[in-house]
Scaffold this active site. Structure first.
Site, PDB file in Angstrom:
ATOM      1  N   ASN A  84       0.439 -27.048  22.817  1.00 21.33           N
ATOM      2  CA  ASN A  84       0.257 -28.009  23.908  1.00 21.33           C
ATOM      3  C   ASN A  84      -0.582 -27.455  25.053  1.00 21.33           C
ATOM      4  O   ASN A  84      -1.341 -28.204  25.676  1.00 21.33           O
ATOM      5  CB  ASN A  84       1.617 -28.443  24.449  1.00 21.33           C
ATOM      6  CG  ASN A  84       1.506 -29.107  25.808  1.00 21.33           C
ATOM      7  OD1 ASN A  84       1.082 -30.257  25.929  1.00 21.33           O
ATOM      8  ND2 ASN A  84       1.847 -28.367  26.863  1.00 21.33           N
ATOM      9  N   TYR A 149     -14.394 -29.484  27.497  1.00 20.13           N
ATOM     10  CA  TYR A 149     -13.004 -29.838  27.215  1.00 20.13           C
ATOM     11  C   TYR A 149     -12.923 -30.681  25.951  1.00 20.13           C
ATOM     12  O   TYR A 149     -12.146 -30.384  25.031  1.00 20.13           O
ATOM     13  CB  TYR A 149     -12.407 -30.599  28.402  1.00 20.13           C
ATOM     14  CG  TYR A 149     -11.037 -31.178  28.134  1.00 20.13           C
ATOM     15  CD1 TYR A 149      -9.914 -30.357  28.060  1.00 20.13           C
ATOM     16  CD2 TYR A 149     -10.858 -32.553  27.953  1.00 20.13           C
ATOM     17  CE1 TYR A 149      -8.657 -30.886  27.812  1.00 20.13           C
ATOM     18  CE2 TYR A 149      -9.611 -33.079  27.711  1.00 20.13           C
ATOM     19  CZ  TYR A 149      -8.509 -32.250  27.636  1.00 20.13           C
ATOM     20  OH  TYR A 149      -7.264 -32.779  27.372  1.00 20.13           O
ATOM     21  N   GLY A 150     -13.735 -31.734  25.873  1.00 14.09           N
ATOM     22  CA  GLY A 150     -13.732 -32.586  24.697  1.00 14.09           C
ATOM     23  C   GLY A 150     -14.144 -31.842  23.446  1.00 14.09           C
ATOM     24  O   GLY A 150     -13.616 -32.085  22.354  1.00 14.09           O
ATOM     25  N   ALA A 151     -15.084 -30.907  23.576  1.00  8.21           N
ATOM     26  CA  ALA A 151     -15.537 -30.138  22.417  1.00  8.21           C
ATOM     27  C   ALA A 151     -14.409 -29.277  21.851  1.00  8.21           C
ATOM     28  O   ALA A 151     -14.252 -29.158  20.627  1.00  8.21           O
ATOM     29  CB  ALA A 151     -16.723 -29.267  22.808  1.00  8.21           C
ATOM     30  N   LYS A 153     -11.220 -29.939  22.037  1.00  6.89           N
ATOM     31  CA  LYS A 153     -10.241 -30.823  21.413  1.00  6.89           C
ATOM     32  C   LYS A 153     -10.765 -31.368  20.077  1.00  6.89           C
ATOM     33  O   LYS A 153     -10.002 -31.547  19.122  1.00  6.89           O
ATOM     34  CB  LYS A 153      -9.868 -31.964  22.358  1.00  6.89           C
ATOM     35  CG  LYS A 153      -9.113 -31.506  23.605  1.00  6.89           C
ATOM     36  CD  LYS A 153      -7.842 -30.758  23.242  1.00  6.89           C
ATOM     37  CE  LYS A 153      -7.016 -30.396  24.469  1.00  6.89           C
ATOM     38  NZ  LYS A 153      -5.757 -29.680  24.110  1.00  6.89           N
TER      39      LYS A 153
END
Length: 242
Positions: A84, A149-151, A153
């Protein structure tokens, strides 16, 4: 709540606040003992108190996830791993510093990789286990300022599918939950700008941490015994184009 996770131990990273704390409590409510990872002792004490009030055992395991040695030191025999913990520092590509880039890779991607690398073999030897990676809508939806950040995830979701194929034959399920905009201590710092993100989903509101935790607990439980390699969307729904 039935104690279907009794006699199981779960390691939840980033469990002293937000989605992680809510997940630790949700798993404890189902009977699991919890290894609470975090770095803030005061918040950890509060989480431990809440868990023991539910009748479960819990222990605080501090670690800096940017340090590979501290990550691997967290690894001990567990039945459930919830990756998490994560960071999100939003900046456009031209404004993203090397340190920001490296921190996202280290905490959002390398730490889960090292924990799976350390813990999944033991799960396969015992013939069971569940791993849940916490992802985000940013993995698939471009957002200005959320590139790195998106990369991380998106990469985590890719690894989720890989690990599901790698460890699934031995009885270890690996899934992800993509969390939508959620009201937490971390996102509160963004104020009204983040509150407006809730209006962009079909439910037109932010999620509470407990709503994401419920999805994670489901994926970790036998209720999802035939779910493997999936990313469960807990993002409030996509609005229709008007």
């Amino acid at each position: 709540m039935h104690h279907d996770l009794a006699q199981q131990t779960a390691l939840v990273t980033g469990a002293t606040a937000g989605i992680g704390r809510a997940t630790a409590l949700a798993l404890a409510a189902r009977g699991a003992d919890i290894l609470v990872h975090g770095r803030n002792e005061q918040r950890a004490a509060d989480t431990l108190q809440r868990i023991t009030a539910l009748g479960a055992n819990a222990r605080f395991e501090p670690a800096d996830l940017s340090d590979p040695a501290q990550v691997t030191a967290l690894a001990e025999q567990v039945d459930i791993l919830v990756n998490n913990a994560g960071i999100f520092h939003f900046a456009r590509t031209a404004d993203t510093t090397p340190d920001t880039f490296d921190a996202h890779i280290a905490i959002n991607l390398r730490a889960p990789y090292l924990l799976v690398q350390a813990l999944a073999p033991g799960m396969t030897e015992r013939g069971y286990g569940a791993i849940v990676n916490v992802s985000s809508g940013a993995a698939n939806t471009p957002g200005l300022g959320s590139g790195i950040y998106g990369a991380t995830k998106a990469a985590l979701e890719s690894l989720t599918r890989l690990w599901a194929a790698e460890y699934g034959p031995a009885g270890v399920r690996v899934n992800a939950v993509a969390a939508g905009p959620t009201r937490t201590e971390g996102t509160a710092a963004y104020g009204d700008a983040f509150e407006s993100a809730g209006q962009a989903v079909a439910l037109q509101r932010l999620a509470d941490p407990e709503e994401i935790a419920g999805a994670i607990a489901f994926m970790a439980s036998a209720d999802a015994s035939y779910v493997n390699g999936a990313t469960l969307s807990a993002m409030g729904g996509q609005p229709a184009l008007g």
